[in-house]
Motif scaffolding. Structure first.
Motif, PDB file in Angstrom:
ATOM      1  N   TYR A  17      59.416 -34.437  10.105  1.00 52.38           N
ATOM      2  CA  TYR A  17      60.056 -34.806  11.363  1.00 52.38           C
ATOM      3  C   TYR A  17      59.089 -34.721  12.527  1.00 52.38           C
ATOM      4  N   VAL A  74      64.784 -37.261  17.849  1.00 51.24           N
ATOM      5  CA  VAL A  74      64.112 -36.563  16.744  1.00 51.24           C
ATOM      6  C   VAL A  74      64.219 -37.492  15.544  1.00 51.24           C
ATOM      7  N   ARG A 121      68.948 -36.719  21.358  1.00 52.28           N
ATOM      8  CA  ARG A 121      68.930 -35.464  22.099  1.00 52.28           C
ATOM      9  C   ARG A 121      69.660 -35.613  23.436  1.00 52.28           C
ATOM     10  N   TYR A 140      63.629 -37.856  11.441  1.00 56.24           N
ATOM     11  CA  TYR A 140      63.402 -37.241  10.134  1.00 56.24           C
ATOM     12  C   TYR A 140      63.233 -38.367   9.130  1.00 56.24           C
ATOM     13  N   LEU A 163      57.224 -42.000  17.671  1.00 49.59           N
ATOM     14  CA  LEU A 163      57.534 -41.078  16.576  1.00 49.59           C
ATOM     15  C   LEU A 163      57.233 -41.692  15.217  1.00 49.59           C
ATOM     16  N   ALA A 214      59.473 -35.059  17.166  1.00 53.90           N
ATOM     17  CA  ALA A 214      60.459 -35.085  18.236  1.00 53.90           C
ATOM     18  C   ALA A 214      59.840 -35.447  19.583  1.00 53.90           C
TER      19      ALA A 214
END
Length: 119
Positions: free
Chosen positions: A22, A29, A85, A31, A103, A24
């Motif tokens: 993962y 975030v 988030r 995964y 990410l 963030a």
């Protein structure tokens, strides 16, 4: 048009949270984990801390659209969970898009450079 597959089972989400890699940012975030299915699956989590149902659904729609735009650039055969988030409802679509790209690049699941986006 390509068909999108979703993660639905709680056990799939739990497996990703426990064993997945993962990364963030302040808004998202990500995964991920290989799934051996030959196609990718997407799961989206939006907590009630984000706001009422309208707000949570808006965030989910934005994340699904961002995934749809970048799906061809991502590795095949992975399970991907995106967790929104608390900052996610306050930012615009383009900030979420940049964070998703950042990410996915950081996690190494991007196979192609990003397409040019018009703002």
């Amino acid at each position: 048009m390509k068909r999108h597959f979703s993660l639905k089972q709680n056990s799939d989400f739990q497996r990703l949270y426990r064993k997945g890699k993962y990364a963030a940012t302040s808004t998202l975030v990500l995964y991920w984990r290989p799934n051996r299915l030959g196609y990718s699956r997407l799961g989206i989590t939006a907590s009630t801390k984000l706001g009422h149902a309208v707000v949570r659904n808006k965030i989910r729609r934005r994340i699904r659209e961002i995934y749809r735009h970048h799906e061809a650039e991502l590795r095949e055969g992975i399970d991907l969970v995106v967790v929104a988030r608390a900052q996610a409802p306050q930012v615009d679509y383009w900030k979420l898009d940049r964070d998703f790209q950042k990410l996915s690049k950081k996690l190494g699941i991007r196979t192609q450079p990003p397409k040019e986006t018009v703002q």
